[in-house]
Design a protein around this motif. Structure first.
Motif, PDB file in Angstrom:
ATOM      1  N   ILE B  54      34.397  40.880  23.824  1.00 39.83           N
ATOM      2  CA  ILE B  54      34.296  41.495  25.146  1.00 39.83           C
ATOM      3  C   ILE B  54      34.933  40.508  26.118  1.00 39.83           C
ATOM      4  N   LEU B  55      35.948  40.977  26.813  1.00 37.08           N
ATOM      5  CA  LEU B  55      36.715  40.104  27.687  1.00 37.08           C
ATOM      6  C   LEU B  55      36.416  40.445  29.136  1.00 37.08           C
ATOM      7  N   CYS B  56      36.135  39.411  29.906  1.00 30.34           N
ATOM      8  CA  CYS B  56      35.916  39.627  31.338  1.00 30.34           C
ATOM      9  C   CYS B  56      37.032  38.898  32.084  1.00 30.34           C
ATOM     10  N   ASP B  57      37.847  39.660  32.770  1.00 29.94           N
ATOM     11  CA  ASP B  57      38.975  39.084  33.509  1.00 29.94           C
ATOM     12  C   ASP B  57      38.475  38.587  34.860  1.00 29.94           C
ATOM     13  N   LEU B  58      38.344  37.275  34.963  1.00 30.39           N
ATOM     14  CA  LEU B  58      37.772  36.679  36.180  1.00 30.39           C
ATOM     15  C   LEU B  58      38.825  36.482  37.269  1.00 30.39           C
ATOM     16  N   GLU B  59      40.062  36.768  36.948  1.00 34.82           N
ATOM     17  CA  GLU B  59      41.140  36.575  37.921  1.00 34.82           C
ATOM     18  C   GLU B  59      41.180  37.727  38.930  1.00 34.82           C
ATOM     19  N   GLN B  60      40.595  38.847  38.559  1.00 29.44           N
ATOM     20  CA  GLN B  60      40.603  40.017  39.448  1.00 29.44           C
ATOM     21  C   GLN B  60      39.577  39.825  40.568  1.00 29.44           C
ATOM     22  N   PRO B  61      39.833  40.423  41.740  1.00 27.04           N
ATOM     23  CA  PRO B  61      38.858  40.307  42.842  1.00 27.04           C
ATOM     24  C   PRO B  61      37.466  40.786  42.397  1.00 27.04           C
ATOM     25  N   GLU B  62      37.443  41.891  41.662  1.00 26.01           N
ATOM     26  CA  GLU B  62      36.192  42.373  41.040  1.00 26.01           C
ATOM     27  C   GLU B  62      36.426  42.261  39.532  1.00 26.01           C
ATOM     28  N   PRO B  63      35.682  41.376  38.815  1.00 24.87           N
ATOM     29  CA  PRO B  63      35.974  41.179  37.387  1.00 24.87           C
ATOM     30  C   PRO B  63      36.053  42.504  36.607  1.00 24.87           C
ATOM     31  N   THR B  64      37.039  42.599  35.725  1.00 22.97           N
ATOM     32  CA  THR B  64      37.176  43.813  34.904  1.00 22.97           C
ATOM     33  C   THR B  64      36.821  43.471  33.464  1.00 22.97           C
ATOM     34  N   TRP B  65      36.367  44.482  32.728  1.00 23.17           N
ATOM     35  CA  TRP B  65      35.856  44.261  31.373  1.00 23.17           C
ATOM     36  C   TRP B  65      36.663  45.067  30.349  1.00 23.17           C
ATOM     37  N   THR B  66      36.894  44.427  29.207  1.00 20.22           N
ATOM     38  CA  THR B  66      37.647  45.067  28.129  1.00 20.22           C
ATOM     39  C   THR B  66      36.947  44.793  26.807  1.00 20.22           C
ATOM     40  N   VAL B  67      36.896  45.822  25.954  1.00 20.72           N
ATOM     41  CA  VAL B  67      36.389  45.645  24.591  1.00 20.72           C
ATOM     42  C   VAL B  67      37.607  45.556  23.682  1.00 20.72           C
ATOM     43  N   ARG B  68      37.644  44.550  22.834  1.00 17.96           N
ATOM     44  CA  ARG B  68      38.788  44.401  21.931  1.00 17.96           C
ATOM     45  C   ARG B  68      38.300  44.259  20.494  1.00 17.96           C
ATOM     46  N   HIS B  69      38.923  45.026  19.614  1.00 18.81           N
ATOM     47  CA  HIS B  69      38.632  44.885  18.186  1.00 18.81           C
ATOM     48  C   HIS B  69      39.918  44.502  17.472  1.00 18.81           C
ATOM     49  N   VAL B  70      39.866  43.366  16.800  1.00 20.56           N
ATOM     50  CA  VAL B  70      41.032  42.906  16.046  1.00 20.56           C
ATOM     51  C   VAL B  70      40.732  43.128  14.572  1.00 20.56           C
ATOM     52  N   GLY B  71      41.585  43.907  13.932  1.00 17.71           N
ATOM     53  CA  GLY B  71      41.377  44.223  12.523  1.00 17.71           C
ATOM     54  C   GLY B  71      42.104  43.250  11.617  1.00 17.71           C
ATOM     55  N   GLY B  72      42.096  43.547  10.340  1.00 17.88           N
ATOM     56  CA  GLY B  72      42.724  42.665   9.361  1.00 17.88           C
ATOM     57  C   GLY B  72      44.245  42.717   9.461  1.00 17.88           C
ATOM     58  N   PRO B  73      44.912  41.643   8.977  1.00 14.98           N
ATOM     59  CA  PRO B  73      46.378  41.632   9.013  1.00 14.98           C
ATOM     60  C   PRO B  73      46.967  42.573   7.976  1.00 14.98           C
ATOM     61  N   MET B  74      48.190  43.006   8.271  1.00 14.66           N
ATOM     62  CA  MET B  74      48.915  43.831   7.298  1.00 14.66           C
ATOM     63  C   MET B  74      49.169  42.967   6.062  1.00 14.66           C
ATOM     64  N   ARG B  75      49.022  43.566   4.893  1.00 19.69           N
ATOM     65  CA  ARG B  75      49.182  42.796   3.644  1.00 19.69           C
ATOM     66  C   ARG B  75      50.376  43.299   2.848  1.00 19.69           C
ATOM     67  N   GLY B  76      50.684  42.590   1.784  1.00 18.13           N
ATOM     68  CA  GLY B  76      51.762  43.012   0.886  1.00 18.13           C
ATOM     69  C   GLY B  76      52.950  42.081   0.974  1.00 18.13           C
ATOM     70  N   ALA B  77      53.880  42.287   0.042  1.00 24.74           N
ATOM     71  CA  ALA B  77      55.041  41.406  -0.063  1.00 24.74           C
ATOM     72  C   ALA B  77      55.842  41.421   1.238  1.00 24.74           C
ATOM     73  N   GLY B  78      55.995  42.589   1.835  1.00 17.45           N
ATOM     74  CA  GLY B  78      56.765  42.721   3.079  1.00 17.45           C
ATOM     75  C   GLY B  78      56.154  41.887   4.192  1.00 17.45           C
ATOM     76  N   ALA B  79      54.811  41.930   4.284  1.00 11.88           N
ATOM     77  CA  ALA B  79      54.123  41.189   5.342  1.00 11.88           C
ATOM     78  C   ALA B  79      54.276  39.686   5.142  1.00 11.88           C
ATOM     79  N   ASP B  80      54.283  39.241   3.867  1.00 12.28           N
ATOM     80  CA  ASP B  80      54.406  37.807   3.591  1.00 12.28           C
ATOM     81  C   ASP B  80      55.771  37.272   4.011  1.00 12.28           C
ATOM     82  N   GLN B  81      56.780  38.129   3.911  1.00 16.86           N
ATOM     83  CA  GLN B  81      58.145  37.663   4.184  1.00 16.86           C
ATOM     84  C   GLN B  81      58.454  37.507   5.672  1.00 16.86           C
ATOM     85  N   ILE B  82      57.705  38.175   6.508  1.00 20.55           N
ATOM     86  CA  ILE B  82      58.017  38.068   7.945  1.00 20.55           C
ATOM     87  C   ILE B  82      57.198  36.942   8.585  1.00 20.55           C
ATOM     88  N   SER B  83      57.765  36.386   9.643  1.00 21.61           N
ATOM     89  CA  SER B  83      57.165  35.197  10.250  1.00 21.61           C
ATOM     90  C   SER B  83      56.139  35.555  11.331  1.00 21.61           C
TER      91      SER B  83
END
Lengths: 221, 217
Positions: B54-83
């Motif tokens: 849960i992110l609270c942006d304190l830079e705003q005049p009135e703090p704003t709130w965001t919910v963030r869900h970060v899932g698992g990384p993409m897998r597989g040979a293709g994913a391993d090859q990219i930086s």
């Protein structure tokens, strides 16, 4: 935003809800020259998923997510037991799905017609589960467009409701519309009306509908 | 989905990085002050343990709130090859009582931190965001005014871009190409793979500071 009261149809003991009531209410609005349009809202019950069903838990039994036509990009979560109503983007539904901690169990659709009656907007709709036509209840919204203060609009809302109930009573329907106003301040909501007020009203209406559905067998016995 | 790479830079070179980013992006920086609350599901809640931020942006005049869900990384040979790391990421703005809501649902505070720095949001074929921030911990619960740096003298640089399963290869290419411009000042790699600071940073920073970003590194 304009103040709104949400009503539910309370049946007389021993009667059941049917689409004829809805048709009669709609006709009533049409007879007072209401301008007609369509309207729809969705309400979903989320229930917790437990790893161990037998373990004691203080987790809420459920909460409600509602999407309203006036805020199509928003979702409102209401947790009545804790007096919390949260406004979020629609994507919060996808986040809940990813978390796999609460599961959407039942979705109900509120669907019907809306009528402009001067400064008032009246919406009458059936409550049905999604993918079913099994009527669970009837709801009505009365909105007074010029005012957004609950207190300032109270008198005119009461007057309108009285006239409306009187008009309906001529049809001898088996029940009446009930407006059970929640204590908005308990939810941290002010006198200035918002969609969060609407979400709380729908959560209250659902609690009333469930309570009356559960009391039906008791009446019959 | 989002594409992401991270790197670290010594605080003394941040000003040079800012000059370089200003030149590359052509937009004004935005100040960043975000209170991040990391929540975990309670012991018995959910089919699997889950977490969210849960992110609270304190830079705003009135703090704003965001919910963030970060899932698992993409897998597989293709994913391993990219930086670049490609992962699912969902966000939703929310009202200020969202933290209380998730506590009531059975989520617990795991840890919290304060991110202070700046960000550039710009378009380079795709929408890219670069954030440069110091990560601070709170000595007392929610005491953001008394936060202290977790790694004094070091700042985190994060480059992110929204992507979809259809366009992520384009996004990865655009991000990789952009990150090359930053290479003299810092290494950017997939999160979790620490590559440290770069030996050329001091010289590159000195060059940038002397001519205000006019030099092509």
């Amino acid at each position: 935003m304009p103040v709104k009261w949400v009503f539910h149809w309370q049946l007389n003991p021993g009667t059941t809800v049917n689409s004829q009531i809805l048709a009669e209410v709609s006709q009533c609005a049409e007879t007072i020259n209401g301008v007609k349009g369509r309207w729809k809202a969705n309400l979903t019950y989320y229930k917790p998923i437990f790893r161990d069903q037998t373990a004691p838990s203080e987790i809420p039994r459920d909460f409600i997510g509602i999407s309203l036509p006036e805020q199509p990009n928003k979702c409102y979560f209401t947790l009545r037991s804790h007096r919390i109503v949260v406004e979020a983007d629609l994507s919060i539904q996808n986040i809940m799905e990813k978390l796999q901690s609460y599961k959407s169990r039942v979705t109900l659709v509120f669907e019907g017609f809306q009528y402009h009656l001067g400064d008032f907007q009246v919406r009458v709709g059936k409550v049905v589960p999604s993918h079913s036509e099994n009527l669970r209840g009837i709801v009505m919204e009365v909105e007074y467009l010029p005012i957004s203060s609950l207190e300032k609009s109270r008198e005119i809302m009461e007057d309108f409701t009285e006239i409306w109930q009187e008009t309906l009573s001529k049809r001898s329907l088996p029940g009446r519309f009930i407006h059970a106003e929640p204590n908005f301040s308990e939810f941290g909501l002010s006198d200035n009306y918002t969609s969060q007020h609407t979400a709380v009203q729908y959560a209250t209406v659902m609690a009333q509908l469930i309570a009356s559905a559960q009391s039906v067998p008791a009446v019959r016995n | 989905m989002e594409c992401v790479v991270q790197g670290i830079i010594e605080t003394q070179h941040v000003e040079a990085l800012e000059i370089l980013l200003q030149g590359l992006c052509g937009v004004q920086k935005e100040r960043l002050r975000i209170h991040e609350l990391h929540l975990k599901s309670g012991p018995n809640l959910g089919a699997v343990p889950s977490d969210l931020k849960i992110l609270c942006d304190l830079e705003q005049p009135e703090p704003t709130w965001t919910v963030r869900h970060v899932g698992g990384p993409m897998r597989g040979a293709g994913a391993d090859q990219i930086s670049v790391l490609v992962r699912t990421m969902l966000e939703s703005k929310a009202s200020k009582n969202v933290l209380r809501f998730f506590y009531a649902l059975g989520y617990k505070l795991d840890h919290e931190l304060l991110r202070v720095g700046f960000a550039f949001h710009f378009h380079r074929g795709v929408q890219i965001t670069v954030t440069v921030s110091s990560i601070n911990k709170m000595l007392k619960l929610h005491a953001t005014d008394e936060a202290v740096p977790v790694t004094p003298g070091m700042q985190l640089v994060e480059v992110t871009a929204p992507a979809s399963s259809e366009n992520y290869t384009e996004v990865v290419a655009a991000m990789s190409s952009f990150c090359e411009h930053l290479a003299p000042l810092l290494h950017l790699s997939k999160p979790g793979i620490s590559t440290g600071v770069v030996p050329t940073a001091a010289a590159a920073a000195a060059s940038l500071m002397s001519d205000g970003g006019g030099t092509t590194l």
